[in-house]
Design a protein around this motif. Sequence first.
Motif, PDB file in Angstrom:
ATOM      1  N   THR A 192      23.524  14.348   9.993  1.00 14.59           N
ATOM      2  CA  THR A 192      24.073  15.696  10.169  1.00 14.59           C
ATOM      3  C   THR A 192      23.240  16.710   9.395  1.00 14.59           C
ATOM      4  N   LEU A 193      22.849  16.355   8.183  1.00 12.65           N
ATOM      5  CA  LEU A 193      22.001  17.234   7.378  1.00 12.65           C
ATOM      6  C   LEU A 193      20.690  17.511   8.114  1.00 12.65           C
ATOM      7  N   HIS A 194      20.068  16.462   8.632  1.00 15.07           N
ATOM      8  CA  HIS A 194      18.806  16.636   9.356  1.00 15.07           C
ATOM      9  C   HIS A 194      18.982  17.451  10.624  1.00 15.07           C
ATOM     10  N   LYS A 195      20.098  17.255  11.300  1.00 10.74           N
ATOM     11  CA  LYS A 195      20.346  17.936  12.566  1.00 10.74           C
ATOM     12  C   LYS A 195      20.512  19.446  12.379  1.00 10.74           C
ATOM     13  N   TYR A 196      21.341  19.836  11.414  1.00  7.77           N
ATOM     14  CA  TYR A 196      21.689  21.250  11.272  1.00  7.77           C
ATOM     15  C   TYR A 196      20.803  22.024  10.295  1.00  7.77           C
ATOM     16  N   TYR A 197      20.124  21.327   9.388  1.00 11.78           N
ATOM     17  CA  TYR A 197      19.355  22.004   8.342  1.00 11.78           C
ATOM     18  C   TYR A 197      17.888  21.590   8.355  1.00 11.78           C
ATOM     19  N   PHE A 198      17.379  21.275   9.535  1.00 13.22           N
ATOM     20  CA  PHE A 198      16.004  20.824   9.677  1.00 13.22           C
ATOM     21  C   PHE A 198      15.020  21.856   9.131  1.00 13.22           C
ATOM     22  N   TYR A 199      15.228  23.114   9.469  1.00 10.92           N
ATOM     23  CA  TYR A 199      14.313  24.170   9.032  1.00 10.92           C
ATOM     24  C   TYR A 199      14.289  24.267   7.507  1.00 10.92           C
ATOM     25  N   GLU A 200      15.451  24.260   6.874  1.00  9.35           N
ATOM     26  CA  GLU A 200      15.532  24.376   5.419  1.00  9.35           C
ATOM     27  C   GLU A 200      14.859  23.185   4.742  1.00  9.35           C
ATOM     28  N   LEU A 201      15.046  21.986   5.292  1.00  7.45           N
ATOM     29  CA  LEU A 201      14.447  20.789   4.706  1.00  7.45           C
ATOM     30  C   LEU A 201      12.930  20.791   4.871  1.00  7.45           C
ATOM     31  N   ARG A 202      12.435  21.397   5.938  1.00  2.00           N
ATOM     32  CA  ARG A 202      10.997  21.468   6.189  1.00  2.00           C
ATOM     33  C   ARG A 202      10.281  22.389   5.209  1.00  2.00           C
ATOM     34  N   GLN A 203      11.020  23.247   4.546  1.00  2.00           N
ATOM     35  CA  GLN A 203      10.436  24.235   3.631  1.00  2.00           C
ATOM     36  C   GLN A 203      10.250  23.691   2.217  1.00  2.00           C
ATOM     37  N   ARG A 204      10.344  22.380   2.035  1.00  2.00           N
ATOM     38  CA  ARG A 204      10.317  21.757   0.706  1.00  2.00           C
ATOM     39  C   ARG A 204       9.075  22.164  -0.104  1.00  2.00           C
ATOM     40  N   GLU A 205       7.919  22.272   0.532  1.00  2.00           N
ATOM     41  CA  GLU A 205       6.673  22.575  -0.185  1.00  2.00           C
ATOM     42  C   GLU A 205       6.672  23.982  -0.789  1.00  2.00           C
ATOM     43  N   VAL A 206       7.316  24.930  -0.141  1.00  6.61           N
ATOM     44  CA  VAL A 206       7.269  26.321  -0.602  1.00  6.61           C
ATOM     45  C   VAL A 206       8.610  26.813  -1.144  1.00  6.61           C
ATOM     46  N   ALA A 207       9.625  25.983  -1.104  1.00  6.69           N
ATOM     47  CA  ALA A 207      10.968  26.435  -1.490  1.00  6.69           C
ATOM     48  C   ALA A 207      11.020  26.898  -2.941  1.00  6.69           C
ATOM     49  N   ARG A 208      10.374  26.149  -3.848  1.00 12.67           N
ATOM     50  CA  ARG A 208      10.393  26.523  -5.260  1.00 12.67           C
ATOM     51  C   ARG A 208       9.710  27.871  -5.471  1.00 12.67           C
TER      52      ARG A 208
END
Length: 162
Positions: A58-74
């Motif tokens: 469910t996390l991967h399904k609905y929050y794919f975009y947010e999870l993909r931003q891991r490299e620049v999130a910080r």
Amino acid sequence: MVSEEIDLFGNPYVARPTKRGRPPHEVTKKTRNRVSMLVALGWANPRIAAALGVTLPTLHKYYFYELRQREVARDRLEMRRFEIAWELAEQGNVGAFKEVGKLLERNDRMEIERKMGEETKDEGKPQERVGKKVIDRQRAIDADADLMSELEREASHNVGHC
């Protein structure tokens, strides 16, 4: 008007479920921001899913975009902190002005460390790790050389006295 009750963590409180199974997950701006924040903090996906009370798929399904931003999130989180502090400092907030100074110093330190890290990489090939036996052998050679030079000094000193 129905007032929605929330629990200690800001989630909707359900007194007693009326249906079997989990209720369908509803994506809100607040949960998207939470996922982005937790990604910026370096949380792993299973931990984020557990905190939100959803499964990993469910996390991967609905929050794919947010999870993909891991490299620049910080970096984006730091940018936002700086932006808010700057806006408050411009309004005359002395505490925010001091925080801007701290953020600038921290940024400068990080840049210096990054540049120093690049310089050490460019200095040549990586050094080989030396084992204890090699170190002991080199120490023995150095000790022999020191002993020989000391004996030669004594011999030359004694030759002069004869």
